[in-house]
Design an enzyme around this catalytic site. Structure first.
Site, PDB file in Angstrom:
ATOM      1  N   ASP A  21       1.007  -0.592   0.181  1.00  0.00           N
ATOM      2  CA  ASP A  21      -0.142  -0.255  -0.019  1.00  0.00           C
ATOM      3  C   ASP A  21       0.557   1.118   0.490  1.00  0.00           C
ATOM      4  OD1 ASP A  21      -2.189   1.472  -0.170  1.00  0.00           O
ATOM      5  OD2 ASP A  21      -2.479   1.339   2.072  1.00  0.00           O
ATOM      6  N   ARG A  25       0.123   9.218   0.688  1.00  0.00           N
ATOM      7  CA  ARG A  25      -1.132   8.652   1.727  1.00  0.00           C
ATOM      8  C   ARG A  25      -0.004   8.411   2.895  1.00  0.00           C
ATOM      9  NH1 ARG A  25      -3.467   6.138  -1.455  1.00  0.00           N
ATOM     10  NH2 ARG A  25      -3.461   3.828  -1.748  1.00  0.00           N
ATOM     11  N   ASN A  26       0.745   7.260   2.819  1.00  0.00           N
ATOM     12  CA  ASN A  26       1.322   6.280   4.072  1.00  0.00           C
ATOM     13  C   ASN A  26       2.627   6.519   3.961  1.00  0.00           C
ATOM     14  OD1 ASN A  26      -0.874   5.317   4.668  1.00  0.00           O
ATOM     15  ND2 ASN A  26      -0.851   3.841   2.609  1.00  0.00           N
ATOM     16  N   ASP A  39       1.701   2.754   7.728  1.00  0.00           N
ATOM     17  CA  ASP A  39       0.628   2.125   7.350  1.00  0.00           C
ATOM     18  C   ASP A  39       1.120   1.090   6.277  1.00  0.00           C
ATOM     19  OD1 ASP A  39      -1.581   0.654   7.409  1.00  0.00           O
ATOM     20  OD2 ASP A  39      -2.545   2.347   6.139  1.00  0.00           O
TER      21      ASP A  39
END
Length: 171
Positions: A21, A25-26, A39
């Site tokens: 992922d 955003r991570n 994350d």
């Protein structure tokens, strides 16, 4: 930022982890723009030597616009599928957080990627950076670079003296 993320992913690669992922955003950004990958909810570690493919269960949901074609179509995730995602993360960096595949739905992305479609070079993106993105988005995952290679390519790029740029006269 890109070189720091590549460095973190190179470390994970050495530890036999896949993130699954990787996206802007991570990535946590702290003081002095220090970047940390976060994350790990979808991350997997390979315990056995020579084991490097994780097969997700049928019906597993994943962020389509960041996911490599072999992961979308065959549910097979490797460090090379993380490299694909890293190319998308570079696009996010170069567009200041714009959504990848602008104006395309997830369905359209799933249909067009196997046909050879790749995102265009973002405005004001240096050719070197776009070339790295395109290397990350190679159809055959074995043709994609390692994170170690990406790290040194990015570090070399950012270590260049300003006078070595083609358009240095503008500065």
């Amino acid at each position: 930022m890109a070189a720091q993320v590549a460095s973190g992913m190179a470390f994970l690669e050495l530890q036999n982890y896949i993130h699954r992922d990787l996206a802007a955003r991570n990535v946590l950004v702290g003081e002095n723009n220090l970047c940390k990958i976060a994350d790990f909810g979808l991350a997997r570690v390979f315990m056995k030597e020579n084991e490097n493919v994780y097969e997700a269960r049928e019906g597993t949901k994943f962020p389509v616009k960041w996911t490599a074609p072999e992961a979308i179509h065959d549910n097979k995730f490797t460090i090379k599928s993380d490299v694909w995602s890293f190319g998308v993360l570079l696009y996010e960096i170069m567009t200041f957080g714009q959504m990848p595949y602008p104006a395309m739905t997830n369905y359209q992305v799933v249909q067009r990627i196997p046909q050879g479609y790749r995102m265009q070079c973002p405005p004001h993106c240096p050719k070197v950076m776009y070339d790295i993105m395109m290397d990350c988005w190679k159809e055959n995952e074995q043709d994609r670079p390692t994170f170690e290679t990406l790290q040194w390519r990015l570090e070399d790029y950012f270590d260049l003296d300003v006078t070595s740029y083609d358009d240095a006269s503008r500065y």
